[in-house]
Write an enzyme that holds these catalytic residues in place. Structure first.
Site: not given
Length: 611
Positions: A210, A262-264, A270
Protein backbone atom coordinates in the site's frame (compact mmCIF):
# COMPACT_ATOMS: atom_id res chain seq x y z
CA UNK A 1 -69.01 -12.16 104.19
CA UNK A 2 -66.36 -14.72 104.36
CA UNK A 3 -68.94 -17.41 103.75
CA UNK A 4 -69.88 -15.83 100.41
CA UNK A 5 -66.35 -15.29 99.15
CA UNK A 6 -65.90 -18.82 97.77
CA UNK A 7 -68.91 -18.26 95.51
CA UNK A 8 -67.84 -14.80 94.25
CA UNK A 9 -65.40 -15.85 91.51
CA UNK A 10 -68.12 -17.84 89.83
CA UNK A 11 -70.43 -14.80 89.78
CA UNK A 12 -67.82 -12.35 88.57
CA UNK A 13 -69.17 -12.42 85.04
CA UNK A 14 -72.79 -11.63 86.17
CA UNK A 15 -72.31 -8.50 88.30
CA UNK A 16 -75.67 -6.55 88.31
CA UNK A 17 -75.75 -3.01 86.93
CA UNK A 18 -75.58 -0.04 89.39
CA UNK A 19 -73.95 -2.23 92.04
CA UNK A 20 -70.21 -2.58 91.90
CA UNK A 21 -68.97 -6.04 92.61
CA UNK A 22 -67.87 -6.70 96.18
CA UNK A 23 -64.25 -5.96 96.86
CA UNK A 24 -63.50 -9.53 97.85
CA UNK A 25 -64.29 -10.66 94.29
CA UNK A 26 -61.60 -8.61 92.70
CA UNK A 27 -59.08 -9.21 95.45
CA UNK A 28 -59.66 -12.91 95.25
CA UNK A 29 -59.36 -12.91 91.54
CA UNK A 30 -56.33 -10.63 91.26
CA UNK A 31 -54.42 -10.99 94.48
CA UNK A 32 -54.66 -14.69 95.21
CA UNK A 33 -56.53 -17.03 97.57
CA UNK A 34 -55.88 -15.38 100.95
CA UNK A 35 -59.19 -16.03 102.91
CA UNK A 36 -58.04 -14.89 106.31
CA UNK A 37 -60.01 -12.06 107.96
CA UNK A 38 -56.90 -9.98 107.99
CA UNK A 39 -56.43 -10.38 104.30
CA UNK A 40 -60.07 -9.54 103.57
CA UNK A 41 -59.83 -6.37 105.64
CA UNK A 42 -56.79 -5.24 103.76
CA UNK A 43 -58.59 -5.80 100.50
CA UNK A 44 -61.51 -3.62 101.63
CA UNK A 45 -59.24 -0.71 102.45
CA UNK A 46 -59.13 2.42 100.22
CA UNK A 47 -55.86 1.41 98.64
CA UNK A 48 -57.21 -1.98 97.86
CA UNK A 49 -60.36 -0.58 96.28
CA UNK A 50 -58.24 1.81 94.24
CA UNK A 51 -56.06 -1.00 92.97
CA UNK A 52 -59.12 -3.01 92.20
CA UNK A 53 -60.66 -0.16 90.21
CA UNK A 54 -57.52 0.18 88.17
CA UNK A 55 -57.37 -3.51 87.50
CA UNK A 56 -61.03 -3.60 86.61
CA UNK A 57 -60.33 -1.98 83.16
CA UNK A 58 -58.41 -4.90 81.90
CA UNK A 59 -60.92 -7.71 82.27
CA UNK A 60 -63.93 -5.56 81.41
CA UNK A 61 -63.73 -6.01 77.59
CA UNK A 62 -63.07 -9.65 78.14
CA UNK A 63 -66.12 -9.90 80.37
CA UNK A 64 -68.30 -8.01 77.95
CA UNK A 65 -67.10 -10.01 75.00
CA UNK A 66 -68.21 -13.17 76.67
CA UNK A 67 -71.82 -11.99 76.46
CA UNK A 68 -71.59 -10.84 72.81
CA UNK A 69 -73.00 -12.91 70.01
CA UNK A 70 -70.88 -15.39 68.11
CA UNK A 71 -70.85 -13.15 65.04
CA UNK A 72 -69.54 -10.15 66.97
CA UNK A 73 -66.88 -12.27 68.60
CA UNK A 74 -65.88 -13.54 65.20
CA UNK A 75 -65.72 -10.01 63.72
CA UNK A 76 -63.81 -8.58 66.63
CA UNK A 77 -61.54 -11.53 66.73
CA UNK A 78 -60.79 -11.11 63.02
CA UNK A 79 -60.36 -7.35 63.44
CA UNK A 80 -58.13 -7.88 66.44
CA UNK A 81 -56.04 -10.35 64.52
CA UNK A 82 -55.77 -7.91 61.59
CA UNK A 83 -54.87 -4.94 63.77
CA UNK A 84 -52.46 -6.98 65.81
CA UNK A 85 -50.79 -8.24 62.66
CA UNK A 86 -50.71 -4.74 61.19
CA UNK A 87 -49.26 -3.44 64.40
CA UNK A 88 -46.52 -5.97 64.29
CA UNK A 89 -45.63 -4.89 60.73
CA UNK A 90 -46.00 -1.14 61.24
CA UNK A 91 -44.93 -0.77 64.83
CA UNK A 92 -41.79 1.37 65.20
CA UNK A 93 -40.88 -0.68 68.18
CA UNK A 94 -40.36 -3.78 66.09
CA UNK A 95 -36.77 -5.01 66.00
CA UNK A 96 -34.51 -2.98 63.59
CA UNK A 97 -32.43 -5.99 62.73
CA UNK A 98 -35.16 -7.57 60.65
CA UNK A 99 -35.79 -4.31 58.71
CA UNK A 100 -32.10 -3.88 57.93
CA UNK A 101 -31.84 -7.44 56.76
CA UNK A 102 -34.95 -7.05 54.63
CA UNK A 103 -33.73 -3.78 53.13
CA UNK A 104 -30.30 -5.27 52.43
CA UNK A 105 -31.89 -8.26 50.78
CA UNK A 106 -34.14 -6.02 48.68
CA UNK A 107 -31.21 -3.80 47.62
CA UNK A 108 -29.12 -6.82 46.73
CA UNK A 109 -32.01 -8.26 44.76
CA UNK A 110 -32.55 -4.99 42.90
CA UNK A 111 -28.82 -4.59 42.18
CA UNK A 112 -28.61 -8.15 40.94
CA UNK A 113 -31.63 -7.60 38.70
CA UNK A 114 -30.26 -4.34 37.24
CA UNK A 115 -26.85 -5.94 36.75
CA UNK A 116 -28.42 -8.85 34.93
CA UNK A 117 -30.40 -6.54 32.68
CA UNK A 118 -27.35 -4.36 31.97
CA UNK A 119 -25.13 -7.35 31.26
CA UNK A 120 -27.77 -8.77 28.98
CA UNK A 121 -28.06 -5.51 27.08
CA UNK A 122 -24.28 -5.18 26.76
CA UNK A 123 -23.91 -8.78 25.61
CA UNK A 124 -26.75 -8.33 23.15
CA UNK A 125 -25.20 -5.12 21.82
CA UNK A 126 -21.80 -6.78 21.47
CA UNK A 127 -23.30 -9.72 19.68
CA UNK A 128 -25.29 -7.42 17.41
CA UNK A 129 -22.22 -5.31 16.61
CA UNK A 130 -20.16 -8.43 16.01
CA UNK A 131 -22.83 -9.84 13.72
CA UNK A 132 -22.94 -6.60 11.74
CA UNK A 133 -19.15 -6.51 11.66
CA UNK A 134 -18.94 -10.06 10.34
CA UNK A 135 -21.49 -9.26 7.64
CA UNK A 136 -19.59 -6.10 6.70
CA UNK A 137 -16.31 -7.98 6.45
CA UNK A 138 -17.85 -10.69 4.32
CA UNK A 139 -19.45 -8.05 2.09
CA UNK A 140 -16.11 -6.28 1.62
CA UNK A 141 -14.40 -9.60 0.91
CA UNK A 142 -16.81 -10.12 -1.98
CA UNK A 143 -15.49 -13.04 -4.03
CA UNK A 144 -12.31 -13.62 -2.02
CA UNK A 145 -11.77 -16.78 -0.02
CA UNK A 146 -11.55 -16.35 3.76
CA UNK A 147 -9.63 -18.28 6.38
CA UNK A 148 -12.22 -19.68 8.84
CA UNK A 149 -10.41 -22.24 10.96
CA UNK A 150 -9.39 -22.42 14.60
CA UNK A 151 -11.78 -19.66 15.63
CA UNK A 152 -10.36 -17.20 13.07
CA UNK A 153 -12.36 -15.44 10.39
CA UNK A 154 -9.94 -13.46 8.24
CA UNK A 155 -9.72 -12.17 4.68
CA UNK A 156 -6.69 -14.37 4.14
CA UNK A 157 -5.76 -17.19 1.77
CA UNK A 158 -2.88 -19.65 1.51
CA UNK A 159 -1.77 -19.44 -2.13
CA UNK A 160 0.90 -22.02 -1.32
CA UNK A 161 2.08 -23.37 2.03
CA UNK A 162 4.60 -20.53 2.25
CA UNK A 163 2.84 -17.68 0.41
CA UNK A 164 -0.15 -15.97 2.02
CA UNK A 165 -2.36 -13.26 0.51
CA UNK A 166 -4.53 -11.15 2.80
CA UNK A 167 -6.36 -7.85 3.13
CA UNK A 168 -4.97 -4.83 4.96
CA UNK A 169 -4.61 -5.33 8.76
CA UNK A 170 -6.59 -2.30 9.95
CA UNK A 171 -7.97 -1.08 13.26
CA UNK A 172 -4.79 0.41 14.70
CA UNK A 173 -4.34 4.15 15.20
CA UNK A 174 -0.87 3.97 13.68
CA UNK A 175 -2.66 3.61 10.32
CA UNK A 176 -4.41 6.95 10.80
CA UNK A 177 -8.08 7.68 11.36
CA UNK A 178 -9.31 5.98 8.20
CA UNK A 179 -7.10 2.98 8.85
CA UNK A 180 -8.60 2.73 12.32
CA UNK A 181 -12.17 2.96 11.01
CA UNK A 182 -11.43 0.35 8.35
CA UNK A 183 -10.86 -2.11 11.16
CA UNK A 184 -14.65 -2.39 11.40
CA UNK A 185 -14.94 -4.08 8.00
CA UNK A 186 -11.40 -5.26 7.23
CA UNK A 187 -9.00 -7.58 9.02
CA UNK A 188 -8.47 -6.55 12.65
CA UNK A 189 -4.82 -5.94 13.43
CA UNK A 190 -5.03 -7.83 16.74
CA UNK A 191 -6.65 -10.83 15.11
CA UNK A 192 -4.02 -10.91 12.34
CA UNK A 193 -1.18 -10.72 14.87
CA UNK A 194 -2.83 -13.46 16.94
CA UNK A 195 -3.14 -15.65 13.84
CA UNK A 196 0.49 -15.20 12.78
CA UNK A 197 1.81 -15.70 16.30
CA UNK A 198 -0.30 -18.83 16.67
CA UNK A 199 0.32 -20.42 13.28
CA UNK A 200 3.76 -19.12 12.25
CA UNK A 201 5.46 -17.70 15.32
CA UNK A 202 8.87 -16.33 14.43
CA UNK A 203 8.59 -17.65 10.87
CA UNK A 204 6.67 -14.92 9.04
CA UNK A 205 7.49 -11.71 7.18
CA UNK A 206 4.87 -9.18 6.06
CA UNK A 207 5.06 -7.34 2.72
CA UNK A 208 3.00 -4.14 2.52
CA UNK A 209 2.20 -2.95 -1.02
CA UNK A 210 0.00 0.00 0.00
CA UNK A 211 1.13 3.51 -0.81
CA UNK A 212 -1.91 4.96 0.97
CA UNK A 213 -1.76 3.01 4.27
CA UNK A 214 1.07 2.33 6.69
CA UNK A 215 1.24 1.01 10.25
CA UNK A 216 3.68 0.59 13.09
CA UNK A 217 6.07 -2.16 12.00
CA UNK A 218 6.79 -3.00 15.64
CA UNK A 219 3.35 -4.61 15.79
CA UNK A 220 4.84 -7.43 13.71
CA UNK A 221 8.12 -7.36 15.62
CA UNK A 222 9.68 -5.29 12.85
CA UNK A 223 9.39 -8.03 10.23
CA UNK A 224 7.72 -5.81 7.63
CA UNK A 225 8.96 -4.79 4.17
CA UNK A 226 7.27 -2.09 2.10
CA UNK A 227 7.05 -2.09 -1.72
CA UNK A 228 4.41 0.60 -2.29
CA UNK A 229 2.54 1.58 -5.44
CA UNK A 230 -0.88 3.09 -6.08
CA UNK A 231 -4.14 1.18 -6.20
CA UNK A 232 -5.43 0.24 -9.69
CA UNK A 233 -1.98 0.95 -11.11
CA UNK A 234 1.27 -0.83 -11.91
CA UNK A 235 4.57 -0.65 -10.04
CA UNK A 236 7.89 0.38 -11.55
CA UNK A 237 9.10 -2.75 -13.29
CA UNK A 238 12.26 -2.83 -11.18
CA UNK A 239 10.11 -2.92 -8.01
CA UNK A 240 8.73 -6.31 -9.05
CA UNK A 241 12.23 -7.72 -9.37
CA UNK A 242 13.29 -6.29 -6.01
CA UNK A 243 10.22 -7.77 -4.30
CA UNK A 244 10.85 -11.24 -5.71
CA UNK A 245 14.49 -11.16 -4.66
CA UNK A 246 13.57 -10.09 -1.11
CA UNK A 247 10.86 -12.74 -0.72
CA UNK A 248 13.14 -15.45 -2.10
CA UNK A 249 15.89 -14.50 0.36
CA UNK A 250 13.47 -14.86 3.29
CA UNK A 251 11.94 -18.14 2.13
CA UNK A 252 15.26 -19.89 1.55
CA UNK A 253 16.43 -19.16 5.13
CA UNK A 254 14.03 -21.71 6.60
CA UNK A 255 11.73 -24.23 5.01
CA UNK A 256 8.96 -23.15 7.43
CA UNK A 257 9.24 -19.43 6.66
CA UNK A 258 6.20 -17.77 5.09
CA UNK A 259 5.66 -14.47 3.32
CA UNK A 260 2.42 -12.57 3.96
CA UNK A 261 1.61 -10.19 1.10
CA UNK A 262 -1.12 -7.58 1.32
CA UNK A 263 -2.32 -4.36 -0.28
CA UNK A 264 -5.63 -2.77 0.76
CA UNK A 265 -8.08 -5.31 -0.59
CA UNK A 266 -5.46 -8.03 -0.89
CA UNK A 267 -6.35 -8.98 -4.44
CA UNK A 268 -5.08 -6.98 -7.47
CA UNK A 269 -1.74 -5.49 -6.41
CA UNK A 270 -1.17 -8.52 -4.21
CA UNK A 271 -1.94 -10.76 -7.19
CA UNK A 272 0.53 -8.96 -9.45
CA UNK A 273 3.37 -9.47 -6.98
CA UNK A 274 2.49 -13.03 -5.96
CA UNK A 275 2.13 -14.16 -9.60
CA UNK A 276 5.53 -12.64 -10.33
CA UNK A 277 6.94 -14.45 -7.29
CA UNK A 278 5.48 -17.75 -8.50
CA UNK A 279 7.26 -17.17 -11.80
CA UNK A 280 10.48 -16.26 -10.04
CA UNK A 281 10.32 -19.40 -7.87
CA UNK A 282 9.49 -21.47 -10.99
CA UNK A 283 6.24 -22.86 -9.65
CA UNK A 284 4.92 -22.63 -13.22
CA UNK A 285 6.70 -22.03 -16.53
CA UNK A 286 4.40 -19.30 -17.89
CA UNK A 287 2.72 -16.17 -16.62
CA UNK A 288 -0.70 -17.41 -17.72
CA UNK A 289 -0.43 -20.53 -15.56
CA UNK A 290 0.70 -18.50 -12.55
CA UNK A 291 -2.22 -16.10 -12.89
CA UNK A 292 -4.74 -18.90 -13.33
CA UNK A 293 -3.42 -20.65 -10.22
CA UNK A 294 -3.53 -17.47 -8.14
CA UNK A 295 -7.04 -16.56 -9.30
CA UNK A 296 -8.42 -19.97 -8.37
CA UNK A 297 -6.74 -19.97 -4.97
CA UNK A 298 -7.62 -16.41 -3.99
CA UNK A 299 -11.14 -16.01 -5.37
CA UNK A 300 -14.22 -18.17 -5.46
CA UNK A 301 -15.06 -17.09 -9.00
CA UNK A 302 -11.46 -17.09 -10.23
CA UNK A 303 -11.39 -13.32 -10.82
CA UNK A 304 -8.54 -12.00 -8.75
CA UNK A 305 -6.06 -10.37 -11.10
CA UNK A 306 -8.25 -8.78 -13.77
CA UNK A 307 -6.81 -5.34 -14.63
CA UNK A 308 -5.28 -5.54 -18.13
CA UNK A 309 -2.25 -3.41 -17.27
CA UNK A 310 -1.42 -5.50 -14.21
CA UNK A 311 -1.73 -8.66 -16.27
CA UNK A 312 0.55 -7.04 -18.86
CA UNK A 313 3.18 -6.35 -16.21
CA UNK A 314 3.24 -9.97 -15.08
CA UNK A 315 3.98 -10.86 -18.70
CA UNK A 316 6.64 -8.15 -18.81
CA UNK A 317 8.31 -9.79 -15.81
CA UNK A 318 8.15 -13.13 -17.60
CA UNK A 319 10.14 -11.55 -20.45
CA UNK A 320 12.69 -10.18 -17.98
CA UNK A 321 13.22 -13.68 -16.58
CA UNK A 322 13.38 -15.20 -20.05
CA UNK A 323 15.51 -12.70 -21.95
CA UNK A 324 17.39 -10.78 -19.26
CA UNK A 325 17.96 -13.51 -16.65
CA UNK A 326 15.86 -11.62 -14.12
CA UNK A 327 18.04 -8.50 -14.21
CA UNK A 328 16.56 -5.00 -14.37
CA UNK A 329 17.12 -3.20 -17.65
CA UNK A 330 17.44 0.55 -18.19
CA UNK A 331 14.45 2.19 -19.81
CA UNK A 332 14.66 2.59 -23.57
CA UNK A 333 14.47 6.26 -24.53
CA UNK A 334 11.67 6.93 -27.00
CA UNK A 335 9.57 9.77 -28.33
CA UNK A 336 5.81 9.41 -28.21
CA UNK A 337 4.70 10.47 -31.68
CA UNK A 338 0.93 10.29 -31.34
CA UNK A 339 -2.17 8.08 -31.37
CA UNK A 340 -4.65 6.54 -33.74
CA UNK A 341 -8.13 5.51 -32.63
CA UNK A 342 -9.42 2.71 -34.85
CA UNK A 343 -13.14 2.14 -35.45
CA UNK A 344 -13.74 5.20 -33.36
CA UNK A 345 -17.39 6.26 -32.92
CA UNK A 346 -18.28 9.93 -32.84
CA UNK A 347 -18.85 9.93 -29.06
CA UNK A 348 -15.22 9.08 -28.26
CA UNK A 349 -13.10 12.23 -28.38
CA UNK A 350 -10.91 12.07 -25.27
CA UNK A 351 -8.36 14.46 -23.87
CA UNK A 352 -4.99 12.90 -23.09
CA UNK A 353 -2.60 12.82 -20.13
CA UNK A 354 0.80 11.13 -20.23
CA UNK A 355 2.58 10.47 -16.94
CA UNK A 356 5.13 8.26 -15.25
CA UNK A 357 5.92 7.48 -11.62
CA UNK A 358 7.45 10.93 -11.18
CA UNK A 359 4.52 12.99 -12.43
CA UNK A 360 2.73 14.33 -15.50
CA UNK A 361 4.76 14.53 -18.72
CA UNK A 362 2.15 15.84 -21.15
CA UNK A 363 -1.50 16.80 -21.06
CA UNK A 364 -3.72 18.35 -23.70
CA UNK A 365 -5.34 20.43 -20.96
CA UNK A 366 -2.12 22.40 -20.39
CA UNK A 367 -0.13 22.22 -23.60
CA UNK A 368 0.03 25.67 -25.26
CA UNK A 369 -1.29 24.37 -28.58
CA UNK A 370 -4.23 22.38 -27.23
CA UNK A 371 -5.25 23.87 -23.88
CA UNK A 372 -7.74 26.27 -25.51
CA UNK A 373 -9.20 23.62 -27.81
CA UNK A 374 -11.90 21.10 -27.10
CA UNK A 375 -11.07 17.43 -27.80
CA UNK A 376 -13.28 17.56 -30.89
CA UNK A 377 -10.89 20.15 -32.31
CA UNK A 378 -7.58 18.33 -31.92
CA UNK A 379 -8.73 14.88 -33.05
CA UNK A 380 -8.87 14.68 -36.85
CA UNK A 381 -10.10 12.12 -39.33
CA UNK A 382 -7.47 10.12 -41.18
CA UNK A 383 -7.93 9.11 -44.84
CA UNK A 384 -8.97 5.67 -43.69
CA UNK A 385 -12.58 5.67 -42.59
CA UNK A 386 -13.24 5.37 -38.88
CA UNK A 387 -9.72 6.36 -37.81
CA UNK A 388 -9.02 9.43 -35.69
CA UNK A 389 -5.50 10.80 -35.29
CA UNK A 390 -3.80 12.95 -32.69
CA UNK A 391 -0.30 14.44 -32.99
CA UNK A 392 1.42 17.81 -32.75
CA UNK A 393 2.31 19.10 -36.25
CA UNK A 394 5.74 20.63 -36.48
CA UNK A 395 6.98 19.00 -33.28
CA UNK A 396 9.05 15.83 -32.89
CA UNK A 397 6.43 14.28 -30.65
CA UNK A 398 4.32 14.71 -27.56
CA UNK A 399 6.92 13.85 -24.95
CA UNK A 400 10.04 11.81 -24.35
CA UNK A 401 9.61 8.48 -22.56
CA UNK A 402 11.91 6.03 -20.82
CA UNK A 403 10.66 2.94 -19.02
CA UNK A 404 7.21 2.89 -17.41
CA UNK A 405 4.56 5.35 -18.53
CA UNK A 406 0.81 5.74 -18.27
CA UNK A 407 -1.61 6.94 -20.95
CA UNK A 408 -4.92 8.18 -19.59
CA UNK A 409 -7.83 9.13 -21.83
CA UNK A 410 -10.40 11.44 -20.23
CA UNK A 411 -13.81 11.15 -21.82
CA UNK A 412 -17.32 12.22 -20.84
CA UNK A 413 -18.49 8.61 -21.05
CA UNK A 414 -15.78 7.42 -18.66
CA UNK A 415 -12.01 7.44 -18.40
CA UNK A 416 -9.79 4.60 -19.56
CA UNK A 417 -6.04 4.14 -19.35
CA UNK A 418 -3.10 1.78 -19.72
CA UNK A 419 0.43 1.26 -18.38
CA UNK A 420 3.24 0.41 -20.78
CA UNK A 421 7.01 0.06 -20.69
CA UNK A 422 9.25 1.26 -23.51
CA UNK A 423 11.79 -1.53 -22.99
CA UNK A 424 9.15 -4.24 -23.23
CA UNK A 425 7.15 -2.95 -26.20
CA UNK A 426 7.53 -2.27 -29.90
CA UNK A 427 7.38 1.18 -31.41
CA UNK A 428 3.87 0.50 -32.60
CA UNK A 429 1.31 -1.13 -30.31
CA UNK A 430 -2.41 -1.61 -30.89
CA UNK A 431 -4.53 -2.15 -27.77
CA UNK A 432 -8.02 -3.62 -27.86
CA UNK A 433 -10.73 -2.64 -25.39
CA UNK A 434 -9.94 -5.74 -23.34
CA UNK A 435 -6.40 -4.38 -22.91
CA UNK A 436 -7.49 -0.95 -21.61
CA UNK A 437 -8.15 -0.45 -17.91
CA UNK A 438 -11.60 0.86 -17.08
CA UNK A 439 -12.99 0.69 -20.61
CA UNK A 440 -15.49 -2.01 -19.62
CA UNK A 441 -17.11 0.45 -17.16
CA UNK A 442 -18.02 3.00 -19.82
CA UNK A 443 -21.66 3.79 -20.42
CA UNK A 444 -21.73 3.22 -24.18
CA UNK A 445 -20.29 0.14 -25.89
CA UNK A 446 -17.78 0.58 -28.71
CA UNK A 447 -17.34 -2.73 -30.54
CA UNK A 448 -14.07 -3.05 -32.40
CA UNK A 449 -12.56 0.08 -30.87
CA UNK A 450 -8.75 0.05 -30.64
CA UNK A 451 -6.01 2.46 -29.57
CA UNK A 452 -2.75 2.57 -31.48
CA UNK A 453 0.30 4.01 -29.72
CA UNK A 454 3.13 5.18 -31.99
CA UNK A 455 6.67 5.61 -30.63
CA UNK A 456 9.97 6.42 -32.28
CA UNK A 457 13.53 5.89 -31.16
CA UNK A 458 14.92 9.09 -29.75
CA UNK A 459 17.66 9.30 -32.42
CA UNK A 460 15.25 8.83 -35.32
CA UNK A 461 12.49 11.16 -34.21
CA UNK A 462 12.93 13.77 -36.97
CA UNK A 463 14.06 12.10 -40.21
CA UNK A 464 15.23 14.26 -43.07
CA UNK A 465 14.61 14.27 -46.80
CA UNK A 466 17.82 13.10 -48.55
CA UNK A 467 16.64 14.25 -52.00
CA UNK A 468 16.31 17.83 -50.89
CA UNK A 469 19.07 20.38 -51.16
CA UNK A 470 18.27 21.45 -47.60
CA UNK A 471 17.90 18.02 -46.11
CA UNK A 472 19.87 19.05 -43.06
CA UNK A 473 17.53 21.91 -42.20
CA UNK A 474 15.44 21.28 -39.08
CA UNK A 475 11.80 22.37 -38.56
CA UNK A 476 13.01 24.92 -36.00
CA UNK A 477 15.21 26.54 -38.65
CA UNK A 478 12.41 26.50 -41.17
CA UNK A 479 9.98 28.05 -38.70
CA UNK A 480 12.34 31.00 -38.31
CA UNK A 481 11.60 31.90 -41.93
CA UNK A 482 7.98 32.60 -40.99
CA UNK A 483 8.88 36.07 -39.72
CA UNK A 484 9.34 37.48 -43.27
CA UNK A 485 7.09 37.22 -46.33
CA UNK A 486 8.02 34.70 -49.00
CA UNK A 487 9.22 35.96 -52.38
CA UNK A 488 6.39 36.24 -54.88
CA UNK A 489 8.35 34.33 -57.52
CA UNK A 490 8.10 31.12 -55.51
CA UNK A 491 7.22 28.14 -57.63
CA UNK A 492 4.26 26.01 -56.63
CA UNK A 493 4.66 22.22 -56.89
CA UNK A 494 2.43 20.55 -59.40
CA UNK A 495 -0.75 18.93 -58.14
CA UNK A 496 0.45 15.58 -59.44
CA UNK A 497 3.26 15.57 -56.88
CA UNK A 498 0.88 16.28 -54.07
CA UNK A 499 -1.55 13.57 -55.02
CA UNK A 500 1.08 10.90 -55.47
CA UNK A 501 1.70 10.49 -51.73
CA UNK A 502 -1.10 12.28 -49.90
CA UNK A 503 -0.55 10.58 -46.57
CA UNK A 504 3.20 10.99 -46.26
CA UNK A 505 5.06 13.69 -44.41
CA UNK A 506 8.76 14.05 -43.79
CA UNK A 507 8.34 15.28 -40.23
CA UNK A 508 6.06 12.45 -39.12
CA UNK A 509 7.82 9.64 -40.95
CA UNK A 510 9.52 6.99 -38.86
CA UNK A 511 11.67 5.89 -41.78
CA UNK A 512 13.80 8.06 -44.01
CA UNK A 513 12.86 5.98 -47.02
CA UNK A 514 9.19 6.81 -46.44
CA UNK A 515 9.81 10.52 -46.61
CA UNK A 516 8.42 11.89 -49.89
CA UNK A 517 7.76 15.56 -49.26
CA UNK A 518 8.44 18.11 -52.02
CA UNK A 519 11.89 19.67 -52.28
CA UNK A 520 12.84 23.25 -51.68
CA UNK A 521 14.16 25.40 -54.56
CA UNK A 522 16.83 28.06 -54.22
CA UNK A 523 14.21 30.81 -54.23
CA UNK A 524 11.50 29.42 -51.89
CA UNK A 525 10.88 27.40 -48.77
CA UNK A 526 9.36 23.94 -48.95
CA UNK A 527 5.60 24.13 -49.14
CA UNK A 528 5.23 20.85 -47.28
CA UNK A 529 7.31 21.87 -44.24
CA UNK A 530 4.84 22.15 -41.34
CA UNK A 531 6.14 25.47 -40.05
CA UNK A 532 6.18 27.22 -43.46
CA UNK A 533 2.48 28.14 -43.39
CA UNK A 534 3.01 31.53 -44.94
CA UNK A 535 4.14 30.28 -48.36
CA UNK A 536 1.77 30.32 -51.29
CA UNK A 537 2.14 26.58 -51.61
CA UNK A 538 -0.04 26.17 -48.49
CA UNK A 539 -3.02 27.19 -50.59
CA UNK A 540 -2.56 24.19 -52.84
CA UNK A 541 -2.09 21.94 -49.83
CA UNK A 542 -5.35 23.10 -48.29
CA UNK A 543 -7.19 22.74 -51.58
CA UNK A 544 -5.99 19.21 -52.15
CA UNK A 545 -6.62 18.25 -48.53
CA UNK A 546 -10.18 19.49 -48.81
CA UNK A 547 -10.71 17.37 -51.90
CA UNK A 548 -9.20 14.25 -50.38
CA UNK A 549 -10.47 14.28 -46.82
CA UNK A 550 -13.98 14.74 -45.52
CA UNK A 551 -13.50 17.36 -42.89
CA UNK A 552 -17.05 18.56 -42.52
CA UNK A 553 -18.05 19.05 -38.90
CA UNK A 554 -14.49 19.78 -37.73
CA UNK A 555 -13.89 23.29 -36.52
CA UNK A 556 -10.19 23.02 -37.18
CA UNK A 557 -10.75 22.54 -40.90
CA UNK A 558 -12.66 25.71 -41.57
CA UNK A 559 -11.13 28.37 -39.38
CA UNK A 560 -7.54 28.28 -40.72
CA UNK A 561 -8.63 29.06 -44.27
CA UNK A 562 -9.87 32.47 -43.12
CA UNK A 563 -6.31 33.50 -42.38
CA UNK A 564 -5.07 32.87 -45.93
CA UNK A 565 -5.39 35.50 -48.67
CA UNK A 566 -4.85 34.25 -52.21
CA UNK A 567 -5.08 36.09 -55.52
CA UNK A 568 -4.95 34.48 -58.93
CA UNK A 569 -1.49 34.60 -60.35
CA UNK A 570 0.05 35.55 -57.03
CA UNK A 571 2.14 33.34 -54.86
CA UNK A 572 2.08 35.55 -51.78
CA UNK A 573 0.07 35.25 -48.60
CA UNK A 574 -0.79 37.73 -45.87
CA UNK A 575 0.24 36.61 -42.39
CA UNK A 576 -2.78 35.09 -40.70
CA UNK A 577 -1.56 35.85 -37.20
CA UNK A 578 -0.65 39.49 -37.66
CA UNK A 579 -1.26 41.51 -34.53
CA UNK A 580 -1.96 38.54 -32.26
CA UNK A 581 0.17 36.95 -29.58
CA UNK A 582 2.25 33.81 -29.94
CA UNK A 583 -0.38 31.60 -28.31
CA UNK A 584 -3.05 32.57 -30.83
CA UNK A 585 -0.57 32.14 -33.66
CA UNK A 586 0.36 28.68 -32.42
CA UNK A 587 -3.29 27.66 -32.17
CA UNK A 588 -4.04 28.95 -35.66
CA UNK A 589 -0.95 27.21 -37.00
CA UNK A 590 -2.08 23.96 -35.43
CA UNK A 591 -5.44 24.23 -37.16
CA UNK A 592 -3.83 25.03 -40.51
CA UNK A 593 -1.60 21.99 -40.29
CA UNK A 594 -4.46 19.84 -39.05
CA UNK A 595 -6.55 20.76 -42.06
CA UNK A 596 -4.17 18.70 -44.15
CA UNK A 597 -4.54 15.11 -42.99
CA UNK A 598 -1.17 14.23 -44.50
CA UNK A 599 0.69 15.89 -41.64
CA UNK A 600 -0.73 13.25 -39.29
CA UNK A 601 0.89 10.32 -41.03
CA UNK A 602 3.56 8.49 -39.04
CA UNK A 603 5.46 7.05 -41.99
CA UNK A 604 4.01 3.56 -41.55
CA UNK A 605 1.00 3.89 -43.84
CA UNK A 606 1.95 0.83 -45.88
CA UNK A 607 1.74 -1.35 -42.79
CA UNK A 608 -1.26 0.58 -41.62
CA UNK A 609 -3.21 -0.09 -44.81
CA UNK A 610 -2.37 -3.78 -44.60
CA UNK A 611 -4.12 -3.98 -41.26
Amino acid sequence: MSSESPNLPAAAGTVPDNHPPPPPVVTAAEAGSDDSPKGVASKLSAAGISNWAKNLKVPQPFASTQNDSGVENTEKSAFAKFTSGLGIRLSPKSPQTNDTTTEGTSSATESSFIGTITKGLVDTSKNAVKAVQVKARHAVSQNKRRYQEGGFDLDLTYITENIIAMGFPAGDMSSGFFGYVEGFYRNQMEEVINFLETQHKGKYKVYNLCSERLYDVSLFEGKVASFPFDDHNCPPIHLVTSFCQSAYSWLKEDIENVVVVHCKAGMARTGLMICSLLLYLKFFPTAEECMDFYNQKRCVDGKGLVLPSQIRYVKYFERILTYFNGENQPGRRCMLRGFRLHRCPYWIRPSITISDHNGVLFTTKKHPRTKDLSPEDFWFSAPKKGVMVFALPGEPGLTELAGDFKIQFHDRQGDFYCWLNTTMMENRVILKTSELDGFDKRKLPSPGFMVEVVLADINATIPTNPSSETASKTPEETSAANSSPVDGSASVPGPDKETENPDKDDVFSDNEGDSTGPTKTTSSASSQTPEAKKSADETAVLTKATEKVSISGNKGSSQPVQGVTVSKGEATEKPSGAGVNASSSSESEFKVMAADASVFSFGDEDDFESD
